[in-house]
Design a protein around this motif. Structure first.
Motif, PDB file in Angstrom:
ATOM      1  N   GLY A  63       0.794  -1.217   0.000  1.00  9.49           N
ATOM      2  CA  GLY A  63       0.000   0.000   0.000  1.00  9.49           C
ATOM      3  C   GLY A  63       0.829   1.272   0.000  1.00  9.49           C
ATOM      4  N   GLY A  64       2.119   1.176  -0.252  1.00  9.20           N
ATOM      5  CA  GLY A  64       2.979   2.350  -0.302  1.00  9.20           C
ATOM      6  C   GLY A  64       3.516   2.779   1.047  1.00  9.20           C
ATOM      7  N   GLY A  65       2.968   2.304   2.132  1.00  6.67           N
ATOM      8  CA  GLY A  65       3.441   2.725   3.453  1.00  6.67           C
ATOM      9  C   GLY A  65       3.300   1.650   4.505  1.00  6.67           C
ATOM     10  N   GLY A  66       2.908   0.471   4.097  1.00  8.94           N
ATOM     11  CA  GLY A  66       2.683  -0.611   5.055  1.00  8.94           C
ATOM     12  C   GLY A  66       3.935  -1.407   5.333  1.00  8.94           C
ATOM     13  N   ALA A  67       3.737  -2.663   5.620  1.00 11.19           N
ATOM     14  CA  ALA A  67       4.845  -3.551   5.966  1.00 11.19           C
ATOM     15  C   ALA A  67       5.744  -3.783   4.756  1.00 11.19           C
ATOM     16  CB  ALA A  67       4.302  -4.879   6.468  1.00 11.19           C
ATOM     17  N   PRO A  68       7.069  -3.752   4.951  1.00  7.81           N
ATOM     18  CA  PRO A  68       7.980  -3.995   3.829  1.00  7.81           C
ATOM     19  C   PRO A  68       7.982  -5.471   3.405  1.00  7.81           C
ATOM     20  CG  PRO A  68       9.219  -3.626   5.838  1.00  7.81           C
ATOM     21  CD  PRO A  68       7.778  -3.432   6.178  1.00  7.81           C
ATOM     22  N   PHE A  69       8.209  -5.688   2.113  1.00  3.20           N
ATOM     23  CA  PHE A  69       8.335  -7.049   1.591  1.00  3.20           C
ATOM     24  C   PHE A  69       9.376  -7.053   0.478  1.00  3.20           C
ATOM     25  CE2 PHE A  69       5.193  -4.956  -0.985  1.00  3.20           C
ATOM     26  CZ  PHE A  69       5.448  -5.389  -2.273  1.00  3.20           C
TER      27      PHE A  69
END
Length: 158
Positions: A63-69
């Motif tokens: 979502g552009g600002g959520g959890a990194p993956f």
């Protein structure tokens, strides 16, 4: 601990160098080589490290600002060079272009020399930024031409 002889860059200078390094990394390899020959063809580029190619992990955020993956890997080429015995430049460019990385690092080293900076800013950085802005404008125009406006009609019986 930093060496007391080494000046700590002011925030504005560090930001300007970061911008210039980004431009050098995105510039076309042929343009960088031609600009090097035109501006300082007699200077020797002494390699310190590389150019060498490797992989980096590209990360994204949900979502552009959520959890990194981890999105995937990308090929990059890095180089470190010395110009004139005292100025060291570094570059990391996307892809496997060894010459582009070498010349990007050389321009970084040259940019750090106060007497050369203005020339590099006007004859390399500004030219590449203008070309990138033109390409961005063309892409925006092409994208805008395909825009579809959706609208909702309300049915009377609902």
């Amino acid at each position: 601990m930093t060496d007391p002889e080494t000046p700590i860059p002011r925030n504005g200078e560090a930001t300007a160098r970061r911008r210039a390094v980004s431009v050098f990394a995105q510039a076309d390899a042929r343009f960088l080589e031609d600009a090097w020959k035109r501006l300082c063809g007699d200077r020797e580029i002494a390699p310190l490290r590389g150019p060498e190619t490797g992989l980096v992990m590209v990360r994204g955020r949900a979502g552009g600002g959520g959890a990194p993956f981890n999105l995937g890997e990308a090929s990059v080429t890095r180089a470190s060079v010395r110009i004139g015995g005292d100025s060291v430049g570094h570059a990391m460019v996307l892809g496997r272009d060894l010459e582009r990385a070498k010349f990007a690092a050389a321009f970084d080293a040259l940019w750090q020399i106060e007497t050369e900076r203005q020339s590099i800013e006007t004859q390399v950085v500004a030219v590449v930024e203008a070309a990138m802005a033109e390409q961005d404008g063309q892409r925006r125009a092409e994208t805008e031409a395909t825009r579809v406006d959706f609208f909702t009609l309300m049915r009377g019986e609902d």
